[in-house]
Design a protein around this motif. Sequence first.
Motif, short mmCIF file in Angstrom:
data_model
loop_
_atom_site.label_atom_id
_atom_site.label_comp_id
_atom_site.label_asym_id
_atom_site.label_seq_id
_atom_site.Cartn_x
_atom_site.Cartn_y
_atom_site.Cartn_z
N ALA A 167 86.58 -33.51 40.76
CA ALA A 167 85.36 -34.11 40.21
C ALA A 167 85.16 -33.70 38.75
N ILE A 168 85.45 -32.44 38.43
CA ILE A 168 85.31 -31.98 37.05
C ILE A 168 86.27 -32.75 36.14
N ALA A 169 87.50 -32.92 36.59
CA ALA A 169 88.48 -33.66 35.78
C ALA A 169 88.02 -35.09 35.54
N ALA A 170 87.37 -35.69 36.53
CA ALA A 170 86.94 -37.08 36.41
C ALA A 170 85.65 -37.24 35.64
N ARG A 171 84.71 -36.30 35.79
CA ARG A 171 83.35 -36.48 35.28
C ARG A 171 83.00 -35.62 34.08
N LEU A 172 83.77 -34.55 33.85
CA LEU A 172 83.47 -33.65 32.73
C LEU A 172 84.71 -33.52 31.84
N PRO A 173 85.11 -34.60 31.19
CA PRO A 173 86.30 -34.55 30.35
C PRO A 173 86.11 -33.53 29.23
N GLY A 174 87.15 -32.74 29.00
CA GLY A 174 87.06 -31.71 27.98
C GLY A 174 86.63 -30.36 28.49
N ALA A 175 86.09 -30.31 29.71
CA ALA A 175 85.69 -29.03 30.28
C ALA A 175 86.94 -28.26 30.71
N VAL A 176 86.94 -26.96 30.48
CA VAL A 176 88.04 -26.09 30.88
C VAL A 176 87.63 -25.34 32.13
N VAL A 177 88.45 -25.43 33.18
CA VAL A 177 88.13 -24.78 34.46
C VAL A 177 88.79 -23.41 34.50
N HIS A 178 88.03 -22.40 34.92
CA HIS A 178 88.52 -21.03 35.03
C HIS A 178 88.33 -20.53 36.46
N GLY A 179 89.30 -19.78 36.97
CA GLY A 179 89.15 -19.05 38.22
C GLY A 179 89.22 -19.86 39.48
N ALA A 180 89.99 -20.96 39.49
CA ALA A 180 90.03 -21.82 40.67
C ALA A 180 90.95 -21.32 41.77
N ALA A 181 91.75 -20.28 41.51
CA ALA A 181 92.73 -19.85 42.50
C ALA A 181 92.14 -19.05 43.65
N ALA A 182 90.91 -18.61 43.51
CA ALA A 182 90.30 -17.77 44.54
C ALA A 182 88.79 -17.83 44.41
N GLY A 183 88.11 -17.23 45.40
CA GLY A 183 86.66 -17.09 45.31
C GLY A 183 85.89 -18.25 45.89
N LEU A 184 84.62 -18.32 45.52
CA LEU A 184 83.70 -19.33 46.01
C LEU A 184 83.08 -20.14 44.87
N HIS A 185 83.59 -19.97 43.66
CA HIS A 185 83.04 -20.67 42.51
C HIS A 185 84.13 -20.91 41.48
N VAL A 186 83.86 -21.81 40.55
CA VAL A 186 84.66 -21.93 39.34
C VAL A 186 83.71 -21.83 38.15
N THR A 187 84.26 -21.45 37.01
CA THR A 187 83.52 -21.46 35.76
C THR A 187 84.12 -22.54 34.87
N VAL A 188 83.26 -23.32 34.21
CA VAL A 188 83.74 -24.30 33.24
C VAL A 188 83.15 -23.96 31.89
N THR A 189 83.94 -24.10 30.85
CA THR A 189 83.47 -23.89 29.48
C THR A 189 83.71 -25.15 28.68
N PHE A 190 82.92 -25.30 27.60
CA PHE A 190 82.97 -26.49 26.76
C PHE A 190 83.18 -26.08 25.31
N ASP A 191 84.06 -26.79 24.63
CA ASP A 191 84.28 -26.55 23.21
C ASP A 191 83.32 -27.44 22.44
N ALA A 192 82.04 -27.08 22.48
CA ALA A 192 80.99 -27.89 21.87
C ALA A 192 79.83 -26.97 21.50
N ASP A 193 78.90 -27.52 20.73
CA ASP A 193 77.78 -26.72 20.25
C ASP A 193 76.49 -27.20 20.91
N PHE A 194 76.13 -26.58 22.02
CA PHE A 194 74.85 -26.85 22.68
C PHE A 194 74.50 -25.65 23.54
N ALA A 195 73.28 -25.58 23.97
CA ALA A 195 72.83 -24.47 24.82
C ALA A 195 73.11 -24.81 26.27
#
Length: 506
Positions: A421-449
């Motif tokens: 879903a992230i690949a389809a709906r959040l283009p440009g978002a970088v996914v971190h930590g998908a190999a394990a756990g119960l969450h992923v973190t996404v970061t954006f190369d953009a300037d917003f809060a």
Amino acid sequence: MERSNDDVWDRSIRSGSDFLQLNIDDAPAGGLADWLARRLRLAMADGSLPVGSRLPATRVLAGELGVSRGVVTEAYQRLREDGHVAGRGRAGTVVVATPVTAPPPTPAAAPPSGFPARPAVPAAPVAGGPFAAPPGDDVFDVLRAAPARIDLSPGVPDLAAFPRSAWLRAERAVLGRLPATGLGYGDPRGTPELRLAVVNWLARNRGIRADPDEVLIVSGTSQTLALLARVLRDDGIRRVAVEDPGSLGARLHLRHWGMDTPPVPVDDEGIRVGELRTSGAPAVLVTPAHQFPTGVVLGGGRRRELVRWAADGGLVVEDDYDAEHRYDRPPVPALRAMLPGRVCYAGSVSKLLAPALRTGWVLAPRRYRDALVDAKRYADLGNAALPQLVLARLMESGEMERHLRFLRRRHRRRRDAMVEAIAARLPGAVVHGAAAGLHVTVTFDADFADTDLAAAALARGVKVQPLSWHRQCPSRPGLVLGYAVSTPADIAAGVAALGAALRHVM
């Protein structure tokens, strides 16, 4: 003519069921199982099928609807995979959880391809709320109380999958054997049965060798931090370095008990031990097996550096919060197994079973062991004994391993749905930590809060945590997204709403 009328009457009987007034004539020509599963989810969502309701036997419902038994079996299986129903043996198939949101519309009612669905609530960010100011002590309480259609908050396993039947069997077995003296005041360290079970569990699953006398049973990792902060203060330690980014909740607990929490940066190899030395902090809190929130594993070189730092007099507090949940990588050994004399190891069942059990454990270096027991004694006289005995039985019977294997399969499917879903709906978002756990973190190369993004998402009925909550030093905006609680359909809908929210704030 009379026979023909009988045939028509027979078909009309077989086309419907008294159960939920299901009428097979309403179903599309294809996708009967989809139609039936959707109708059942709707009934759960609107209260027609509350938790505890029993579904008809597959043979009976198939006969009433005039469809093959396989159609009904497939629909029930989809509900099981979503965590909404469970098999109860002779009791049949029972509703165990209500869907978070109504199921997706039928294909005829879906919006045209390429156009986002209309938000269920206004798109403008809600004034105030949990993201309007820097997070305070009650920020997670406020966020949990905020209404939302879909909750993508991190930190919780699939609660609908809690092994209720196994827990009840273990509880009955415990009560059937428990002597009257077992209902009195017990050892503040915890019951001997659970301390032994924890030792065996850690030996099997985390490579840690310990003695039951080294284990202190606590009310989760939050209590470990509270007790440890008091003990360390008495030992003259006032600073516990933390990873940056790192858990806001852990930082709030340490600060509440009077600890300074200097940040130490994390990169792709984990915590930067050189900067830990520079900080001068005598203790550090780390999540080496699955760093929160980035998901990186502490690399071999960094592990050796951290062990050397600890051997020089530092204290490592190892929060092993979700190491058992892994999908695409081998297990990572616990630091405690490498240097038991300088590592205080904390674990719990919050991510294995449920946070509501409020049960965890801590293995402390000998220097602090007695002081921690004293702190626990004067905090609450020890955890409740009955849940400890039930948990011990689950651990020793193999039920916990079976449950963990089940969760891994389910969480993997939901992780995959999140990444897709992230690949389809959040283009440009970088996914971190998908190999394990119960969450992923996404970061954006953009300037917003990212707090604005989280607020815009909440206004669309989707609950997330901004990455900046878990940082002390500024960096790229991002989100921390939990996937374990939500079904794949809800994950897809939630991330689609995030995409709309992102366009709103950029």
